[in-house]
Write a protein that holds these residues in place. Structure first.
Motif, short mmCIF file in Angstrom:
data_model
loop_
_atom_site.label_atom_id
_atom_site.label_comp_id
_atom_site.label_asym_id
_atom_site.label_seq_id
_atom_site.Cartn_x
_atom_site.Cartn_y
_atom_site.Cartn_z
N SER A 286 0.83 -1.20 0.00
CA SER A 286 0.00 0.00 0.00
C SER A 286 0.87 1.24 0.00
N GLY B 50 0.52 5.79 0.42
CA GLY B 50 -0.32 6.89 0.83
C GLY B 50 0.43 8.20 0.73
N GLU C 75 -6.38 15.96 -2.77
CA GLU C 75 -7.53 15.08 -2.54
C GLU C 75 -8.13 14.60 -3.86
N GLY D 257 -7.37 10.88 -3.79
CA GLY D 257 -8.55 10.30 -3.14
C GLY D 257 -8.25 9.64 -1.82
N ASP D 258 -8.60 8.36 -1.71
CA ASP D 258 -8.45 7.62 -0.46
C ASP D 258 -6.99 7.40 -0.06
N LEU D 259 -6.08 7.65 -0.99
CA LEU D 259 -4.66 7.48 -0.65
C LEU D 259 -4.14 8.62 0.22
N VAL E 233 -3.65 10.63 3.38
CA VAL E 233 -3.69 10.27 4.79
C VAL E 233 -4.26 11.43 5.60
N SER F 132 -3.23 -3.91 6.21
CA SER F 132 -3.65 -3.52 4.87
C SER F 132 -4.79 -4.42 4.42
N SER F 133 -5.76 -3.81 3.75
CA SER F 133 -6.89 -4.61 3.24
C SER F 133 -6.52 -5.30 1.96
#
Length: 268
Positions: free
Chosen positions: A190, A192, A213, A217-219, A221, A267-268
């Protein structure tokens, strides 16, 4: 054992500061931590209160093939731990440093060999019983040292500041990570982006944070890290931000703790 690289392909964004903030949060949380200083300037080493010994530095390990777990032969304890024990009576803490050194500059080159990439990966192998977290402070460029760090890491955090040039540098970093995975046998689980040096109330900074952003996006932190002068004072004193007095220091410390807690999640 979680292994995390702190990276940036642009200097001056506070990469070593982020390393120190996370180390401070880990000490406060009681997370057994090793900081590996791969930056030849060794700023993280200095900030952790450690003076590199000519015989004990990370360059000595990288300069030879080494055995699994060999990094333990050069690590030293940070004085931050002794201060915690003396002033607050907290026992069982561990914050060690593999000190940086100009000797690591032998790998400050663009070209690398596969045998280079395994050096740190092998050196930390077998240290799982000693540490919960390994934080690697990388040089501010895409050289062999940075790739050595990525090859040993499960996560890479790219540090950005809210400026046009840093946004572009962050894009280069994330692209380079993807290219590294395509070109080698190593995969970074992963990645970020941490936004550092944000001036509260600055419209330009808010615009750049929103731009980051949109790009990542979701990366991205959360939370972002504010640019308070107290942080520079704490670093100048080689002192953990979680033990520095004042409201601003407490806010910075709390944000680093939030980031650390998210970092330690599987981590997912």
């Amino acid at each position: 054992m979680q292994i995390v690289s702190i990276s940036s392909l642009k200097g001056g964004v506070g990469k070593s500061s982020v390393t120190l903030g996370l180390a401070s949060a880990a000490l406060q949380r009681g997370v057994k931590t090793l900081v590996v200083d791969l930056d030849p300037h060794a700023d993280a080493t200095t900030g952790l209160g450690v003076t590199a010994d000519p015989e004990h530095h990370v360059g000595k390990i990288l300069g030879r093939r080494g055995k699994p777990g060999s990094l333990s032969t050069v690590t030293v304890g940070s004085p931050w731990v002794e201060n915690e024990r003396t002033e607050h009576g907290r026992m069982g803490l561990r914050l060690d440093v593999a000190p940086g050194s100009s000797a690591s500059s032998m790998f400050d080159r663009a070209q690398y060999k596969r045998s280079d990439l395994v050096k740190l990966d092998r050196a930390v192998d077998g240290l799982e019983s000693d540490y919960d977290l390994v934080i690697i402070d990388c040089p501010p460029n895409l050289n062999t040292l940075t790739r050595i760090a990525w090859a040993a890491s499960e996560k890479v955090l790219s540090v950005a500041e809210p400026s046009l040039f840093s946004v572009a540098g962050t894009q280069r970093t994330m692209t380079a990570i993807a290219q590294f995975e395509r070109d080698t046998a190593w995969a970074v689980n992963s990645a970020g982006v941490i936004v550092n040096k944000v001036h509260p109330g600055s419209r330009e900074h808010q615009h750049r944070v929103e731009e980051l952003e949109e790009l990542f996006g979701d990366l991205l932190v959360a939370p972002v890290l504010p640019d308070y002068r107290v942080w520079q004072r704490a670093q100048g004193a080689a002192w953990p931000i979680h033990r520095w007095p004042g409201v601003d220091a407490a806010e910075i410390a709390q944000r680093y703790t939030q980031i650390l807690d998210g970092l330690l999640q599987p981590s997912s």
